[in-house]
Design a protein around this motif. Structure first.
Motif, mmCIF file in Angstrom:
data_model
loop_
_atom_site.group_PDB
_atom_site.id
_atom_site.type_symbol
_atom_site.label_atom_id
_atom_site.label_comp_id
_atom_site.label_asym_id
_atom_site.label_seq_id
_atom_site.Cartn_x
_atom_site.Cartn_y
_atom_site.Cartn_z
ATOM 1 N N ASP A 6 0.836 -1.218 0.000
ATOM 2 C CA ASP A 6 0.000 0.000 0.000
ATOM 3 C C ASP A 6 0.864 1.258 0.000
ATOM 4 O OD1 ASP A 6 -2.237 -1.529 -0.013
ATOM 5 O OD2 ASP A 6 -2.829 -1.121 2.066
ATOM 6 N N ALA A 7 2.012 1.170 0.668
ATOM 7 C CA ALA A 7 2.913 2.325 0.723
ATOM 8 C C ALA A 7 3.535 2.576 -0.648
ATOM 9 C CB ALA A 7 4.005 2.095 1.772
ATOM 10 N N VAL A 8 3.880 1.491 -1.332
ATOM 11 C CA VAL A 8 4.420 1.613 -2.686
ATOM 12 C C VAL A 8 3.379 2.267 -3.599
ATOM 13 C CG1 VAL A 8 5.298 0.317 -4.681
ATOM 14 C CG2 VAL A 8 5.936 -0.377 -2.356
ATOM 15 N N ALA A 9 2.125 1.822 -3.460
ATOM 16 C CA ALA A 9 1.033 2.383 -4.263
ATOM 17 C C ALA A 9 0.828 3.864 -3.944
ATOM 18 C CB ALA A 9 -0.258 1.603 -4.002
ATOM 19 N N ALA A 10 0.903 4.209 -2.664
ATOM 20 C CA ALA A 10 0.732 5.605 -2.248
ATOM 21 C C ALA A 10 1.823 6.484 -2.857
ATOM 22 C CB ALA A 10 0.761 5.711 -0.723
ATOM 23 N N LEU A 11 3.054 6.013 -2.779
ATOM 24 C CA LEU A 11 4.163 6.782 -3.346
ATOM 25 C C LEU A 11 3.972 6.999 -4.846
ATOM 26 C CD1 LEU A 11 7.389 5.413 -1.614
ATOM 27 C CD2 LEU A 11 6.453 7.719 -1.478
ATOM 28 N N ALA A 12 3.586 5.927 -5.536
ATOM 29 C CA ALA A 12 3.381 6.027 -6.979
ATOM 30 C C ALA A 12 2.291 7.047 -7.300
ATOM 31 C CB ALA A 12 3.016 4.655 -7.553
ATOM 32 N N ALA A 13 1.204 6.997 -6.533
ATOM 33 C CA ALA A 13 0.075 7.912 -6.774
ATOM 34 C C ALA A 13 0.477 9.355 -6.518
ATOM 35 C CB ALA A 13 -1.109 7.521 -5.881
ATOM 36 N N LEU A 83 -2.640 7.514 5.046
ATOM 37 C CA LEU A 83 -1.307 7.341 4.460
ATOM 38 C C LEU A 83 -0.319 6.768 5.470
ATOM 39 C CD1 LEU A 83 -1.315 10.560 2.336
ATOM 40 C CD2 LEU A 83 -1.101 8.230 1.445
ATOM 41 N N LEU A 84 -0.500 7.103 6.731
ATOM 42 C CA LEU A 84 0.330 6.506 7.768
ATOM 43 C C LEU A 84 0.028 5.003 7.870
ATOM 44 C CD1 LEU A 84 2.334 6.591 10.099
ATOM 45 C CD2 LEU A 84 0.499 7.403 11.588
ATOM 46 N N LEU A 85 -1.260 4.647 7.815
ATOM 47 C CA LEU A 85 -1.645 3.230 7.861
ATOM 48 C C LEU A 85 -1.057 2.472 6.673
ATOM 49 C CD1 LEU A 85 -5.407 3.374 8.959
ATOM 50 C CD2 LEU A 85 -3.426 2.833 10.368
ATOM 51 N N ALA A 86 -1.058 3.118 5.500
ATOM 52 C CA ALA A 86 -0.486 2.474 4.313
ATOM 53 C C ALA A 86 0.980 2.131 4.558
ATOM 54 C CB ALA A 86 -0.615 3.391 3.098
ATOM 55 N N ARG A 87 1.649 2.996 5.305
ATOM 56 C CA ARG A 87 3.090 2.813 5.559
ATOM 57 C C ARG A 87 3.364 1.751 6.613
ATOM 58 N NH1 ARG A 87 7.146 1.386 5.911
ATOM 59 N NH2 ARG A 87 9.208 2.330 5.992
ATOM 60 N N VAL A 88 2.451 1.578 7.561
ATOM 61 C CA VAL A 88 2.775 0.706 8.706
ATOM 62 C C VAL A 88 2.048 -0.636 8.720
ATOM 63 C CG1 VAL A 88 3.330 2.685 10.177
ATOM 64 C CG2 VAL A 88 1.025 1.693 10.253
ATOM 65 N N ASN A 89 0.930 -0.744 8.027
ATOM 66 C CA ASN A 89 0.186 -1.992 8.125
ATOM 67 C C ASN A 89 0.978 -3.149 7.532
ATOM 68 O OD1 ASN A 89 -2.055 -1.505 9.659
ATOM 69 N ND2 ASN A 89 -3.333 -0.869 7.950
ATOM 70 N N GLY A 90 1.071 -4.228 8.313
ATOM 71 C CA GLY A 90 1.819 -5.401 7.877
ATOM 72 C C GLY A 90 3.237 -5.441 8.405
ATOM 73 N N LEU A 91 3.637 -4.415 9.163
ATOM 74 C CA LEU A 91 4.986 -4.403 9.727
ATOM 75 C C LEU A 91 5.025 -5.173 11.042
ATOM 76 C CD1 LEU A 91 6.156 -0.689 9.240
ATOM 77 C CD2 LEU A 91 6.461 -2.630 7.691
ATOM 78 N N SER A 92 6.218 -5.611 11.395
ATOM 79 C CA SER A 92 6.433 -6.220 12.706
ATOM 80 C C SER A 92 6.642 -5.094 13.726
ATOM 81 C CB SER A 92 7.681 -7.100 12.679
ATOM 82 O OG SER A 92 8.832 -6.289 12.494
ATOM 83 N N ALA A 93 6.632 -5.452 15.008
ATOM 84 C CA ALA A 93 6.849 -4.447 16.065
ATOM 85 C C ALA A 93 8.200 -3.760 15.884
ATOM 86 C CB ALA A 93 6.758 -5.098 17.446
ATOM 87 N N ALA A 94 9.222 -4.543 15.517
ATOM 88 C CA ALA A 94 10.567 -3.971 15.342
ATOM 89 C C ALA A 94 10.583 -2.985 14.171
ATOM 90 C CB ALA A 94 11.585 -5.084 15.112
ATOM 91 N N GLU A 95 9.896 -3.346 13.074
ATOM 92 C CA GLU A 95 9.860 -2.458 11.912
ATOM 93 C C GLU A 95 9.090 -1.181 12.219
ATOM 94 O OE1 GLU A 95 10.127 -5.554 8.161
ATOM 95 O OE2 GLU A 95 8.240 -5.376 9.223
ATOM 96 N N LEU A 126 1.548 7.415 15.709
ATOM 97 C CA LEU A 126 2.628 6.444 15.516
ATOM 98 C C LEU A 126 3.131 5.935 16.869
ATOM 99 C CD1 LEU A 126 4.518 4.937 13.585
ATOM 100 C CD2 LEU A 126 6.032 6.919 13.616
ATOM 101 N N GLN A 127 3.239 6.854 17.830
ATOM 102 C CA GLN A 127 3.678 6.482 19.168
ATOM 103 C C GLN A 127 2.711 5.476 19.792
ATOM 104 O OE1 GLN A 127 6.707 7.486 19.942
ATOM 105 N NE2 GLN A 127 6.464 6.046 21.618
ATOM 106 N N ARG A 128 1.430 5.721 19.595
ATOM 107 C CA ARG A 128 0.399 4.823 20.127
ATOM 108 C C ARG A 128 0.486 3.449 19.460
ATOM 109 N NH1 ARG A 128 -1.837 2.720 23.795
ATOM 110 N NH2 ARG A 128 -4.033 2.128 23.732
ATOM 111 N N MET A 129 0.762 3.424 18.158
ATOM 112 C CA MET A 129 0.956 2.153 17.457
ATOM 113 C C MET A 129 2.108 1.371 18.078
ATOM 114 S SD MET A 129 0.608 3.435 13.522
ATOM 115 C CE MET A 129 -0.999 3.681 12.733
#
Length: 137
Positions: A6-13, A83-95, A126-129
């Motif tokens: 989703d982040a790749v798609a957002a950047l492209a758009a 757009l923040l969700l697009a960047r973070v969804n699917g990441l691990s806690a470390a990422e 982001l902090q809350r995530m």
């Protein structure tokens, strides 16, 4: 550092539109596409502290990867949160710890949209995530 599809798609758009007005319009469209939260999720426990607008955030862990959902009463914030969700969804806690918020919105060409209060609000989200990803499940 993995970047969700989703982040790749957002950047492209966002990188394909030239003018500031087009980016602002695209931002609104992303906000409108944000799935609605259920009423029972819009409770005080899910409100992000530190946002001027109301932002609710819920997160779930699936096979070591986080999926977040959020909603806001403010259109502009809804778009930025989408757009923040697009960047973070699917990441691990470390990422999640390594996500660079200013850099992400800079890549999208949206730095101008980030007034100090919006920037603080998104940082609070982001902090809350990150807090959710470290709390016992």
């Amino acid at each position: 550092m993995s970047v969700p599809i989703d982040a790749v798609a957002a950047l492209a758009a966002f990188q394909s539109v030239g003018s500031w007005e087009q980016r602002a319009r695209l931002l609104m469209q992303w906000g409108e596409r944000l799935p609605a939260l259920a009423d029972e999720e819009k409770v005080d426990a899910n409100l992000v502290q530190g946002c001027e607008s109301l932002v609710w955030l819920v997160g779930r862990l699936h096979d070591g990867h986080w999926q977040f959902a959020a909603s806001s009463d403010a259109r502009m914030i809804r778009g930025l949160v989408a757009l923040l969700l697009a960047r973070v969804n699917g990441l691990s806690a470390a990422e999640l710890q390594a996500v660079d918020l200013p850099d992400w919105f800079n890549q999208l060409g949206l730095s101008r949209q980030l007034s100090p209060s919006r920037s603080n609000g998104l940082n609070a989200v982001l902090q809350r995530m990150r807090e959710l990803s470290h709390s016992p499940h």
